[in-house]
Design a protein around this motif. Structure first.
Motif, PDB file in Angstrom:
ATOM      1  N   UNK A   7       0.789  -1.343   0.036  1.00  0.00           N
ATOM      2  CA  UNK A   7       0.080  -0.337   0.659  1.00  0.00           C
ATOM      3  C   UNK A   7       0.551   1.331  -0.254  1.00  0.00           C
ATOM      4  N   UNK A   8       0.357   2.370   0.303  1.00  0.00           N
ATOM      5  CA  UNK A   8       0.668   3.744   0.118  1.00  0.00           C
ATOM      6  C   UNK A   8       2.215   3.636   1.368  1.00  0.00           C
ATOM      7  N   UNK A   9       3.107   4.352   1.101  1.00  0.00           N
ATOM      8  CA  UNK A   9       4.483   4.093   0.747  1.00  0.00           C
ATOM      9  C   UNK A   9       4.651   5.619   1.822  1.00  0.00           C
ATOM     10  N   UNK A  10       5.932   5.853   2.193  1.00  0.00           N
ATOM     11  CA  UNK A  10       5.313   7.687   3.223  1.00  0.00           C
ATOM     12  C   UNK A  10       6.343   8.665   2.541  1.00  0.00           C
ATOM     13  N   UNK A  11       5.985   9.519   2.637  1.00  0.00           N
ATOM     14  CA  UNK A  11       7.009  11.266   2.756  1.00  0.00           C
ATOM     15  C   UNK A  11       7.791  11.094   3.655  1.00  0.00           C
ATOM     16  N   UNK A  12       9.214  10.618   3.803  1.00  0.00           N
ATOM     17  CA  UNK A  12       9.929  11.466   4.863  1.00  0.00           C
ATOM     18  C   UNK A  12      11.142  12.463   5.144  1.00  0.00           C
ATOM     19  N   UNK A  84       6.038   3.506  -2.307  1.00  0.00           N
ATOM     20  CA  UNK A  84       7.729   3.334  -2.217  1.00  0.00           C
ATOM     21  C   UNK A  84       7.919   4.957  -1.033  1.00  0.00           C
ATOM     22  N   UNK A  85       9.213   4.771  -0.257  1.00  0.00           N
ATOM     23  CA  UNK A  85       9.994   6.075   0.355  1.00  0.00           C
ATOM     24  C   UNK A  85      10.211   6.836  -0.092  1.00  0.00           C
ATOM     25  N   UNK A  86      10.375   8.448   0.049  1.00  0.00           N
ATOM     26  CA  UNK A  86      10.661   9.211  -0.776  1.00  0.00           C
ATOM     27  C   UNK A  86      11.409   9.740   0.704  1.00  0.00           C
ATOM     28  N   UNK A 111      -3.268  14.043  -0.164  1.00  0.00           N
ATOM     29  CA  UNK A 111      -4.086  12.912  -0.366  1.00  0.00           C
ATOM     30  C   UNK A 111      -4.383  12.122   0.621  1.00  0.00           C
ATOM     31  N   UNK A 112      -3.845  12.570   1.556  1.00  0.00           N
ATOM     32  CA  UNK A 112      -3.989  11.752   2.779  1.00  0.00           C
ATOM     33  C   UNK A 112      -2.591  10.847   3.300  1.00  0.00           C
ATOM     34  N   UNK A 113      -1.632  10.875   2.275  1.00  0.00           N
ATOM     35  CA  UNK A 113      -0.285  10.378   1.885  1.00  0.00           C
ATOM     36  C   UNK A 113       0.612  10.568   3.634  1.00  0.00           C
ATOM     37  N   UNK A 114       0.552   9.639   4.360  1.00  0.00           N
ATOM     38  CA  UNK A 114       2.133   9.552   5.552  1.00  0.00           C
ATOM     39  C   UNK A 114       2.932   9.882   5.279  1.00  0.00           C
TER      40      UNK A 114
END
Length: 286
Positions: A7-12, A84-86, A111-114
Motif C-alpha cells: 500500500x501507500x509508502x510515505x514521505x520522510x 515507495x519511501x521518498x 491525498x492523506x499520504x503518510x
C-alpha cells in the motif's frame, strides 16, 4: 526498500547537518541508505554527505530545488502511492524552513499520504539558543526583503512586535539591513548576528542594534542568521487615557475602579492616571 504491495509508502523529511558532519543522526544515515527515492535540493551535495557518512544510497536520487519543485511533485506523489519511501533532504537544516518541502508536504496531506520527519539541525533554533535574548516566544520571518524600501517597511512591522524575531540575511546585505534596523527600530534594541553556525569559523556577535550594525560595516561572510529582541511594552501617557476613564465613570463605575481598569489595560500607572483625571477635571472647571 518498501514492498509496493503493502500500500501507500510515505514521505520522510530529514534535517541535515549545517556544517559539522557529527550532527547527522543515525536515523538520517539509515534513511539515506534505505529510501526508495532521495529527493535532494542539490544531488551532488547529498551524495557527498552520504559518502562522508559512509552510507551507500541505493535508491534513486532526484533533484528537488526551487525551480523544479512543483514539476517534481506529481511523480513523487505517484511513488508514494505506489508504496515507495521518498526521503526529502535540503542542503542544510530542515526542509520546508526557507527551503523546498512544504508544497510536497501539503500535497501529501491533501491525498492523506503518510508524512513523517527526522528531527535535527536548524539554524533557526540554534541561533535562538545562542542569542542570549529572551526567546520564550518568537517569530520566524525567513529572509529579510532585498530592496531597501520593502525592508524598512518590514522592519516597521516589528516596531511593536513583542516576540523575538529570527531571520536570515545574505552577508553582502547585512550591513544595510542592520543600518535600516537602527533607523527604524532605534539603536538600543538588542540583537545577535550568528554566522557559520556549527562550522569551523562559527561566530556570534551580540549587542545593541547600533553595536552589531557597526560591526557589520566591515563586512561579514558565510551563512547569516539574525535574532532581534522583541519590542518592550510602552506605558501609555496617562493624559491620553483620561477620556476612557471618564467614559467608564459616566456608566456609573467608581473613579478609582475606572482608573484601575484602564491603567491595567494600557500598562499605565493607576495613581498617575487618577491624578491626570483630577487635573483634567480642574482644568475643565477653569
Amino acid at each position: 526498500m518498501t514492498d509496493e504491495a503493502t500500500g501507500p509508502g510515505r514521505l520522510v523529511l530529514a534535517a541535515t547537518p549545517m556544517g559539522d558532519i557529527g550532527d547527522a543522526s543515525q536515523r538520517l544515515r539509515d534513511a539515506l541508505g534505505s529510501a526508495d527515492i532521495v529527493a535532494a535540493e542539490d544531488t551532488r551535495r547529498t551524495k557527498s554527505l552520504a559518502k562522508s557518512l559512509g552510507v551507500e544510497i541505493t535508491g534513486r536520487v532526484v533533484s528537488f530545488y526551487d525551480h523544479v519543485e512543483i514539476a517534481r511533485i506529481p511523480a513523487l506523489l505517484g511513488d508514494i502511492e505506489a508504496g515507495r519511501t521518498v526521503l526529502l533532504v535540503t542542503d542544510a537544516g530542515m526542509p520546508s524552513v526557507s527551503d523546498p518541502g512544504y508544497r510536497l508536504v501539503a500535497a501529501c496531506a491533501e491525498r492523506d499520504l503518510p508524512v513523517t520527519c527526522l528531527p535535527g539541525p536548524s539554524a533557526v533554533t540554534t541561533a535562538l539558543a545562542l542569542s542570549a535574548i529572551p526567546v520564550e516566544r518568537f517569530c520566524f520571518d525567513g529572509f529579510a526583503p532585498r530592496k531597501g524600501g520593502q525592508r524598512r517597511e518590514w522592519l516597521r512591522t516589528l516596531a511593536t512586535e513583542p516576540r523575538a524575531c529570527v531571520f536570515f540575511e545574505a552577508p553582502h546585505r547585512l550591513a544595510d539591513c542592520l543600518a535600516d534596523a537602527v533607523t527604524v527600530l532605534g539603536p538600543d534594541r538588542r540583537a545577535a548576528v550568528c554566522r557559520e553556525l556549527t562550522k569551523t569559523y562559527e561566530e556570534v556577535i551580540r549587542g545593541t542594534l547600533a553595536e552589531v550594525a557597526a560591526w557589520a560595516v566591515d563586512g561579514a561572510r558565510g551563512e547569516i542568521t539574525v535574532v532581534l529582541e522583541g519590542a518592550q511594552p510602552k506605558s501609555a501617557d496617562p493624559a491620553d487615557l483620561v477620556e476612557a476613564v471618564e467614559a467608564l465613570t459616566a456608566e456609573g463605575v467608581r473613579l478609582k475602579d475606572a482608573c484601575a481598569q484602564v491603567a491595567g489595560e494600557h500598562g499605565a500607572s493607576r495613581n498617575e492616571l487618577y491624578d491626570a483625571v483630577l487635573t483634567a477635571r480642574r482644568d475643565g472647571d477653569d
